[in-house]
Design an enzyme around this catalytic site. Structure first.
Site, PDB file in Angstrom:
ATOM      1  N   LYS A 141     -17.698  18.379   8.558  1.00 47.93           N
ATOM      2  CA  LYS A 141     -16.382  17.901   8.952  1.00 47.93           C
ATOM      3  C   LYS A 141     -16.423  17.123  10.261  1.00 47.93           C
ATOM      4  O   LYS A 141     -15.734  16.137  10.439  1.00 47.93           O
ATOM      5  CB  LYS A 141     -15.440  19.086   9.137  1.00 47.93           C
ATOM      6  CG  LYS A 141     -14.885  19.572   7.837  1.00 47.93           C
ATOM      7  CD  LYS A 141     -13.854  20.641   8.092  1.00 47.93           C
ATOM      8  CE  LYS A 141     -13.381  21.215   6.772  1.00 47.93           C
ATOM      9  NZ  LYS A 141     -12.637  22.435   6.927  1.00 47.93           N
ATOM     10  N   LYS A 199     -21.559  24.821  20.998  1.00 46.86           N
ATOM     11  CA  LYS A 199     -20.195  24.360  21.248  1.00 46.86           C
ATOM     12  C   LYS A 199     -19.957  24.129  22.728  1.00 46.86           C
ATOM     13  O   LYS A 199     -19.250  23.196  23.115  1.00 46.86           O
ATOM     14  CB  LYS A 199     -19.184  25.360  20.677  1.00 46.86           C
ATOM     15  CG  LYS A 199     -19.103  25.231  19.170  1.00 46.86           C
ATOM     16  CD  LYS A 199     -17.909  25.938  18.584  1.00 46.86           C
ATOM     17  CE  LYS A 199     -17.930  25.815  17.074  1.00 46.86           C
ATOM     18  NZ  LYS A 199     -17.924  27.123  16.406  1.00 46.86           N
ATOM     19  N   LYS A 244     -26.630  17.135   7.397  1.00 42.86           N
ATOM     20  CA  LYS A 244     -25.820  17.516   6.247  1.00 42.86           C
ATOM     21  C   LYS A 244     -24.407  16.972   6.395  1.00 42.86           C
ATOM     22  O   LYS A 244     -23.989  16.558   7.468  1.00 42.86           O
ATOM     23  CB  LYS A 244     -25.800  19.031   6.106  1.00 42.86           C
ATOM     24  CG  LYS A 244     -25.091  19.747   7.236  1.00 42.86           C
ATOM     25  CD  LYS A 244     -24.882  21.200   6.859  1.00 42.86           C
ATOM     26  CE  LYS A 244     -23.826  21.809   7.759  1.00 42.86           C
ATOM     27  NZ  LYS A 244     -23.383  23.111   7.334  1.00 42.86           N
TER      28      LYS A 244
END
Ligand code: TRP
Length: 349
Positions: free
Chosen positions: A217, A111, A214
């Site tokens: 979101k 992140k 995959k």
């Protein structure tokens, strides 16, 4: 009855990955385990969502959970921030969490790199985590202690099992570390060590439609439970393919394999077989396959979609559901918190 617990961050709509990887299985086990399912709205605050979007997202996930079959009577369905005991346990656990180990957490490093890349308008792979000029970049302490809050979520209900995907395995391991550390330090078996929960079959990984990785979101490659038929068809028809194999029984490129993986989840086995044979004898027409895939996805998602709006707009019902969930969750949470506080040395009268 053993306790199963899972949380989901309140960002955006639920996609097929959430449904097949988690939600569908939650529905199956909700009567056989003591289940806690919650919306991790505190976790979502790390990215500073606008207050209005924030509220709407919580409501969206709640409505979609219920529309997909989670029964608020069978499981404890609640909003994380409604249970203040979680935040209190989080404070206690923070005292046992070391800065170094938190900084080494993979999700934190990822992140940070993403935030820096965005701020500098560069590709993620051009950014090193150790680049120390963080000014003006939102790398807050909440992000650093994300795994501690997640451990508090799990330990506050003394959960035995947590269904996790690959990306959350390290966080679950850290919850185990903190449980052990607490138990060792305070000499009591306050927290059972939570284990990964397997739904019997191997972990289902739902691929995205862009040929790699995959469905996620943040990836922008997803099909949502909330998508209508037209949107789903458009998304599927746009999925990457090629002109087809030229040699019989050719190995499958990843993006084609992904279409088959999706098909395996939603279509009849005979349908999958039909297109496999066509692939193997080089007569496959991807347009036909995608049309079939879109139709079969719709068969699964449209009945759910039909219910979402009704639930979403029923404020009275949602209020009742969240109050009931909050009461059940707080009962369990406050019992654990009392044990923990006593062990630490607070006086609990
Ligand atoms: N971190 C999880 C995710 O991003 C969400 C989450 C928060 C969670 N608390 C949890 C999952 C506790 C399981 C248990 O998907």
């Amino acid at each position: 009855m053993e306790t199963v617990l899972s949380g989901i961050r309140s960002t955006g709509h639920l996609h097929l990955g959430n449904y097949f990887g988690a939600l569908r299985n939650f529905v199956k086990i909700q009567n056989t385990y003591n289940c806690y399912f919650f919306i991790a709205d505190l976790h979502s605050l790390t990215t500073h969502p606008h207050p209005e979007d924030f509220h709407r997202s919580v409501r969206t996930i709640l409505a979609e959970y219920i529309a997909a079959g989670l029964d608020p009577e069978s499981s404890t369905l609640f909003v994380q921030s409604d249970v203040p005991e979680v935040s209190e346990l989080y404070v206690l656990l923070n005292m046992l969490a070391y800065k170094g180990e938190l900084e080494r957490t993979t999700s934190f490093k990822d992140k940070v790199r993403l935030a820096k890349a965005k701020a500098r308008n560069k590709a993620v792979n051009e950014i090193s985590y150790d680049d120390h000029d963080d000014e003006g970049i939102n790398i807050n302490a909440g992000l650093l202690t994300y795994p501690v809050l997640m451990a508090a979520d799990i330990l506050i209900h003394r959960a035995n099992y947590v269904p996790v995907g690959k990306d959350q395995e390290q966080h679950l391991e850290y919850a185990r570390v903190l449980a052990r550390r607490f138990n060792n330090m305070y000499g009591e078996e306050i927290f059972p060590e939570p284990k990964a929960f397997n739904f019997g079959n191997e972990l289902i990984k739902v691929p995205g439609l862009d040929g790699s990785g995959k469905m996620g979101k943040s990836e922008g490659n997803g099909i949502y439970l909330y998508d209508d038929e037209k949107t789903i068809t458009k998304k599927v028809m746009r999925a990457l393919t090629d002109s087809g194999p030229t040699e019989p029984n050719s190995p499958m490129p990843e993006y084609i394999n992904n279409l088959f993986t999706l098909m395996n989840l939603v279509s009849d086995p005979s349908t999958v077989e039909f297109f496999k044979e066509k692939y193997n004898d080089c007569s496959i027409r991807y347009g036909d396959m995608k049309k079939q895939l879109a139709a079969d996805i719709c068969k699964v998602t449209l009945p759910i979609r039909e219910k979402i709006d009704a639930v979403y707009n029923d404020t009275d019902y949602l209020r009742k559901v969240t109050q009931m969930g909050r009461d059940k969750a707080r009962e369990s949470a406050s019992a654990t918190l009392s044990l923990a506080k006593k062990a630490v040395g607070f006086k609990v009268f």
